[in-house]
Write an enzyme that holds these catalytic residues in place. Structure first.
Site, PDB file in Angstrom:
ATOM      1  N   THR A 351      35.760  36.496  38.959  1.00 17.17           N
ATOM      2  CA  THR A 351      35.091  37.786  38.954  1.00 17.17           C
ATOM      3  C   THR A 351      34.646  38.088  37.532  1.00 17.17           C
ATOM      4  O   THR A 351      35.169  37.515  36.591  1.00 17.17           O
ATOM      5  CB  THR A 351      36.097  38.870  39.424  1.00 17.17           C
ATOM      6  OG1 THR A 351      36.519  38.573  40.756  1.00 17.17           O
ATOM      7  CG2 THR A 351      35.509  40.266  39.398  1.00 17.17           C
ATOM      8  N   GLY A 433      40.396  38.892  38.050  1.00 20.87           N
ATOM      9  CA  GLY A 433      41.713  38.332  38.246  1.00 20.87           C
ATOM     10  C   GLY A 433      42.465  38.675  39.506  1.00 20.87           C
ATOM     11  O   GLY A 433      43.690  38.734  39.469  1.00 20.87           O
ATOM     12  N   GLY A 434      41.799  38.925  40.643  1.00 16.39           N
ATOM     13  CA  GLY A 434      42.503  39.078  41.906  1.00 16.39           C
ATOM     14  C   GLY A 434      43.605  40.129  41.845  1.00 16.39           C
ATOM     15  O   GLY A 434      43.383  41.274  41.447  1.00 16.39           O
TER      16      GLY A 434
END
Length: 537
Positions: A351, A433-434
């Site tokens: 992302t 980073g999820g």
């Protein structure tokens, strides 16, 4: 980079320096923050192609002085044909594969977000720059080439065996059958032509024009359930963001299906626990942040999905009474159990987060993603678009919170953040980073606001990550090795399972932040873990 960058007339931060510079060039030409962000968003799809793509999704928070912030939801829904039965007919019973056309099951909303932002700029801010100007840098970099970053080279090499046989991947991302070397020139001719078409025909062409027909044809060829009708049905939506009343001011984040609620809950819980009374380089600080994260993730796992299917108003979950209850459940001396309890079917994601504030104080917090590295791995033959795999987060169990249904939006880890602080400061901040996104937002915000660090120091300071990261399934508490050994030992003594990362580890995300002070001074920081920069004038 040790010190924050300062400016007065405009500032942009991005995880790739060229994207920040594209935004700055627009600001210098008299463009506003929204126009500048469109330029940055276009450039970064080209210069950081492993992290994001026009075949992904995006979310925007936009603040105009004197008005409540607004949001743009530019994420796509599942295909009309995408159902649990559709996958079962293909022998897939338990989970949607991460890669291939079968994983490319949701519409890509990013370009609709650019279009909605462009119309907002022209309608509300009297934006005057044409779309062709805003995409100019991206087109040039695609057609003439970029210098490959170490991040792109490493991610391509690491994923080559997994992705090389996916339709279009090798042709697009490999050079003579190998990952491109860092520092080599990487050209994306088809992407340049596609961006030129969007610049000329408009963003709607991606969904309802000749480009849409090309996309639908190539998706079908790759085995995706998406159709031209799915593209035509898509629209970006204007939203009112979630808001948290905080002792430092009013904090904003994106609505479901994102985990913006999680990021706000963590900061609300820490505010209730008076996080500022602990030192920023102590085991107490990290412990409370991690325990607040666990509480917020439990709420996420019970409630957050496509808002049309939620049974509770997310605003009620931000009520002071609810936050107090979550804070009261935290033991200051002992870690709560974790591991399987934290799993939500979401892993790490690739992302980009970017921020822009212009000289008039107009601010944008923006995030754009294809979910996993290179998304589904498929690259469309004619357009050169790498399509996302966000829909692999759907569950194939009809009883699950995020069960796959045609037309349903998937759960999103993405969440851009913005704060209007007491005393007149405005802050935009975020990260990739999820599951790490709300955790890194927590670190950056608390260090900058609770402890008064400048943005660059807050971003550069050692970070942690609870849960999974790239290529791993461990649910450990991961600490960058720059943490004092005594902190790691103290956390282990409280029951945290500790794992040590590299000193500046990409796994904890690429963060950024800009603060606008009441006197108009802008102060920003970029992440040394990325290829990013702050650009200002």
């Amino acid at each position: 980079m040790i010190h924050s960058i300062r400016g007065t007339r405009g500032m942009a931060v991005a995880p790739h320096a060229l994207a920040a510079q594209s935004a700055l060039a627009v600001l210098r030409e008299g463009g506003n923050a929204v126009e500048a962000m469109i330029a940055a968003a276009a450039t970064i799809t080209v210069v950081y192609p492993h992290m994001n793509s026009i075949g992904g999704d995006s979310f925007w928070l936009v603040h105009l002085p004197g008005k409540p912030p607004g949001a743009i939801d530019a994420c796509g829904a599942a295909a009309g044909a995408a159902s649990i039965d559709w996958y079962r007919e293909r022998g897939i019973e338990h989970s949607i594969p991460f890669r291939g056309g079968i994983a490319a099951n949701t519409v890509a909303g990013t370009i609709s977000g650019w279009g909605a932002a462009y119309e907002l700029s022209r309608r509300t801010l009297k934006g005057r720059l044409p779309l062709s100007r805003l995409l100019e840098d991206a087109i040039h970099y695609a057609e003439h080439g970029i210098a490959v970053t170490a991040s792109q080279a490493l991610n391509t090499a690491n994923k080559q065996a997994e992705l090389a046989l996916q339709p279009g991947f090798a042709r697009t991302f490999l050079v003579r059958g190998a990952a491109p070397a860092a520092g080599s020139v990487f050209v994306q001719k088809r992407m340049g032509a596609t961006l030129r078409r969007i610049a000329k025909a408009g963003t709607d062409d991606f969904y309802r024009g000749a480009l849409a027909r090309s996309i639908a044809k190539d998706l079908r060829r790759a085995g995706s359930p998406l159709t031209l009708g799915d593209l035509a049905a898509h629209q970006a939506r204007l939203r009112d963001p979630l808001a948290l009343a905080h002792s430092a001011g009013r904090l904003y984040n994106m609505t479901p299906p994102t985990q913006g609620l999680v990021s706000l809950l963590i900061l609300g819980i820490l505010d209730e626990l008076d996080i500022g009374s602990t030192g920023p380089a102590t085991a107490d600080y990290v412990h409370l942040c991690v325990e607040a994260t666990k509480q917020a993730f439990h709420v996420r796992n019970r409630h957050i999905t496509d808002p049309q299917y939620m049974t509770v108003d997310p605003r009620k979950l931000l009520a002071r009474s609810h936050i107090r209850d979550l804070a009261a459940a935290i033991d200051r001396r002992q870690a709560a159990p974790w591991g399987a309890a934290g799993k939500h079917g979401v892993g790490p994601g690739d992302t980009v987060w970017m921020g822009v504030i212009d000289g008039a104080g107009r601010a944008v917090s923006f995030i754009q993603s294809i979910y996993h590295e290179f998304g589904s791995g498929i690259v469309l033959r004619e357009s050169g678009i790498n399509w996302q795999n966000r829909g692999c987060s759907f569950a194939l169990d009809p009883r699950a919170l995020n069960a796959l249904l045609p037309g349903r939006k998937p759960f999103h880890t993405l969440n851009p953040a913005l704060a209007q602080l007491k005393g007149g400061r405005t802050m935009v901040y975020g990260t990739m980073g999820g599951d790490g996104q709300p955790q890194t937002q927590c670190a950056v915000f608390t260090r900058a606001i609770a402890y008064g660090m400048d943005p660059q120091t807050a971003i550069s300071a050692p970070r942690w990550l609870l849960g999974r990261t790239w290529g791993q399934t461990s649910e450990t508490l991961k600490l960058e090795s720059r943490f004092d050994a005594g902190i790691a030992q103290a956390l282990a003594g409280r029951g945290h399972e500790i794992e040590i990362l590299q000193p500046y580890d990409e796994a904890v995300g690429h963060a950024g932040a800009i603060i606008r002070h009441p006197n108009g001074v802008l102060e920003g920081g970029a992440d040394p873990r990325s290829d990013g920069a702050v650009a200002a004038f």
